[in-house]
Motif scaffolding. Structure first.
Motif, short mmCIF file in Angstrom:
data_model
loop_
_atom_site.label_atom_id
_atom_site.label_comp_id
_atom_site.label_asym_id
_atom_site.label_seq_id
_atom_site.Cartn_x
_atom_site.Cartn_y
_atom_site.Cartn_z
N GLU A 152 32.71 0.00 13.50
CA GLU A 152 31.82 0.09 14.66
C GLU A 152 32.49 -0.47 15.91
OE1 GLU A 152 28.39 -1.96 13.29
OE2 GLU A 152 27.61 -0.23 12.16
N PHE A 153 33.28 -1.53 15.75
CA PHE A 153 33.98 -2.10 16.90
C PHE A 153 34.95 -1.07 17.48
CE2 PHE A 153 37.40 -4.32 18.99
CZ PHE A 153 36.77 -5.35 19.68
N LEU A 154 35.69 -0.41 16.61
CA LEU A 154 36.65 0.59 17.08
C LEU A 154 35.95 1.81 17.67
CD1 LEU A 154 39.16 0.39 14.09
CD2 LEU A 154 39.48 -0.56 16.38
N PRO A 162 34.77 7.95 16.64
CA PRO A 162 35.01 7.31 17.94
C PRO A 162 34.22 7.98 19.06
CG PRO A 162 36.89 8.64 17.29
CD PRO A 162 35.97 8.61 16.11
N ARG A 163 33.74 7.14 19.97
CA ARG A 163 32.97 7.67 21.11
C ARG A 163 33.80 7.70 22.39
NH1 ARG A 163 29.36 4.43 18.23
NH2 ARG A 163 29.80 2.60 19.52
N ASN A 195 43.21 14.59 12.87
CA ASN A 195 41.87 14.18 12.46
C ASN A 195 40.91 13.94 13.62
OD1 ASN A 195 41.99 14.04 9.48
ND2 ASN A 195 43.60 12.52 9.85
N HIS A 196 41.44 13.66 14.80
CA HIS A 196 40.58 13.42 15.96
C HIS A 196 41.26 13.94 17.22
CE1 HIS A 196 37.75 10.81 13.80
NE2 HIS A 196 38.81 10.32 13.17
N PRO A 197 40.51 14.56 18.12
CA PRO A 197 41.10 14.97 19.41
C PRO A 197 41.62 13.74 20.16
CG PRO A 197 38.92 15.93 19.09
CD PRO A 197 39.09 14.90 18.02
#
Length: 560
Positions: free
Chosen positions: A287-289, A314-315, A331-333
């Protein structure tokens, strides 16, 4: 006017004389070992086989140190560790067919962990190459195909004159970021045939640098400097690139908390005020990340373990520095920067201005307090005591190698590696049997430091034969075997999922007596005496075994 490309290095009279009069009795195998020596190799690992005898015969005419293991997969693990510890390409000499295929699990781990292993295997005689079925012993229809999906590059030799160039090209490939294993195969008759070619001298196979594109690091520096809640995930690429100092400097400059992945253990000081340590399997860390408005990911593909089993969402904006192009934004943009971690971090340090954040250290403490409270709320005293005893006994600069066992799963999250490039495990590919043979490779790389291997009793049975190797070469490895009577982590998984476990309970030997039969000192320990017994074993020269009968439990997952 003379241009650089007009310059030709002319041989000296002595070089010409040596080239015209090579020593008699040399073979293709000599060209292999001469090339390795010319590239800078000093140690080779492996196991002889009928088709590979030309290489092994040539070793006695060279100054290369040979470390022979009892199983090819274990030889591969030893080479993997040698590559991780030294940063050099580790030669691994293998035979055709079964011998070659036995190394695949080790080479998969080397690929996942970016360990530079130069595997050189024999082949059937050159006339049998090409996918036919000629009836040669050990013959595969296409041996290269078995390796192509595992290693970085595959190189096939058909004549003696091709050997130096093929081995040099493979060496360069193994050491080009991202590091990794490579495969060279040479026919039996080419290795055995006498050659009149000159002795191979120094070879130039310098890997190309992988610098970042300046416009990308400029944008990354701007994002980090203007972030309100920056954070950093440091992966194994930081360790492989020897970039821990650069990471520390950047984190302090911008006030960014840092979490290290399981492959990046030791990349950031554990007790630093900005250190989130390695609690990636904890929802508080996740959650911190997720709350970071700019997340810098260095040398990690954010795979299954690093993303808390793909629950990480991630936000904010991600900046990803990754030498492996296949892992970039896989895995993530992200703002993807294809580069060596050290070069990219150096570029950021040249451009990013200082950023002050008086709350960062306090926010880190809050997360770690939550993690600590969660662990303390579970009945895990034994597990914490055992891990603390290992940390107490192990010198700060001593490498440790962990098999896939419950204590290793604990160590991924909770063990303070204290130095970069000192804690290694098989979490890249997840195969059993890594710990002990890898530790032997590390001991061969640096005989001045003790090395610790950690296995469960199930994983230990994969490499019991290497007790003979440890004794034969007098390698300074202490092997901690946690004996819980089976495959402990699989027992937990199956019990949680199905209510009972199947196929996890194991008959096993008396490990102390078995070690003694190899001439290796061994002792059975308890949780109370573990630290002292380990310290005594680590301080004694040569191999040793410490057996801890204990059933350990994992901490409750928080990714569900």
């Amino acid at each position: 006017m003379t241009h650089d490309h007009d310059l030709v290095l002319r041989p000296t009279t002595a070089q010409t004389e040596a080239a015209l009069n090579p020593p008699p009795g040399r073979t293709g195998g000599d060209l292999v070992v001469e090339t390795l020596a010319g590239l800078g190799a000093t140690t080779v690992f492996g196991l002889p086989g009928q088709h590979a005898l030309g290489m092994f015969d040539a070793l006695r005419r060279s100054k290369l140190q040979y470390v022979g293991l009892r199983v090819e997969n274990n030889a591969g693990f030893a080479a993997d560790a040698y590559g991780r510890i030294t940063g050099e390409a580790a030669p691994l000499l293998l035979s055709t067919g079964p011998g070659a295929l036995m190394s695949l699990a080790a080479l998969q781990e080397a690929a996942a962990a970016s360990a530079p292993v130069l595997a050189i295997g024999s082949q059937v005689p050159a006339a049998g190459l090409g996918g036919g079925r000629h009836g040669y012993l050990h013959e595969l229809r296409d041996q290269r195909a078995s390796f192509r999906d595992v290693v970085k590059s595959v190189h096939t030799v058909r004549t003696a004159s091709q050997i130096p160039s093929a081995v040099a090209a493979a060496w360069e490939s193994a050491l080009t970021a991202p590091h990794g294993p490579v495969w060279v195969e040479i026919p039996q008759d080419v290795l055995l045939a006498e050659t009149s070619l000159p002795v191979v001298t120094a070879m130039d196979a310098t890997p190309e640098d992988l610098p970042p594109r300046p416009e990308l690091t400029a944008l990354a520096a701007h994002l980090l400097a203007n972030a309100e809640r920056p954070a950093i995930i440091a992966g194994g690429g930081v360790v492989r690139a020897d970039a821990s100092g650069k990471l520390l400097a950047l984190a302090e400059r911008i006030g960014a908390p840092v979490v290290t992945t399981f492959g990046g253990k030791g990349a950031f000081p554990w007790e630093h005020p900005l250190s989130l340590q390695s609690w990636l399997e904890d929802r508080h860390t996740t959650e911190f990340l997720e709350d970071a408005d700019v997340l810098l990911v260095v040398g990690s593909g954010l795979g299954e373990l690093s993303s808390n089993y793909h629950t990480f969402a991630p936000r904010g904006r991600i900046v990803q520095i990754e030498a492996d192009l296949g892992k970039l934004e896989s895995n993530h943009p992200a703002l993807g920067i294809h580069a060596d971690a050290r070069l990219a971090l150096s570029a950021l340090l040249e451009t990013v201005p200082a950023r002050h954040d008086d709350t960062a250290a306090e926010r880190v403490r809050t997360v770690l307090d939550k993690v600590r409270a969660r662990i303390e709320g579970q009945d895990l005293t034994l597990e914490r005591q055992v891990l603390a005893a290992v940390r107490e006994a192990l010198p700060d600069d001593a490498p440790s190698f962990w098999d896939m066992t419950i204590l290793a799963y604990w160590a991924w999250s909770a063990f303070d590696a204290r130095r970069p490039n000192t804690m290694h495990s098989a979490q890249g590919a997840g195969g059993l049997g890594y710990g002990f043979p890898a530790a032997l490779g590390a001991a061969a790389a640096d005989p001045t430091r003790p090395v610790l291997a950690v296995s469960g009793d199930g994983g230990a049975m994969y490499s019991i034969a290497e007790l003979a190797t440890a004794r034969q070469y007098g390698l300074n490895v202490t092997w901690l075997i946690v004996d819980d009577g089976g495959y402990g982590i699989l027992r937990e998984y199956m019990t949680d999922a199905f209510g009972e476990a199947t196929g996890t309970e194991l008959a096993r030997p008396d490990f102390v007596a078995l070690a003694g039969s190899f001439g290796v000192p061994a002792v059975t320990t308890t949780r109370e005496s573990l630290a002292a017994d380990l310290a005594n074993s680590l301080a004694a020269p040569g191999p040793s075994v410490v057996v801890l009968p204990a059933v350990l439990k994992m901490f409750a997952p928080t990714h569900l």
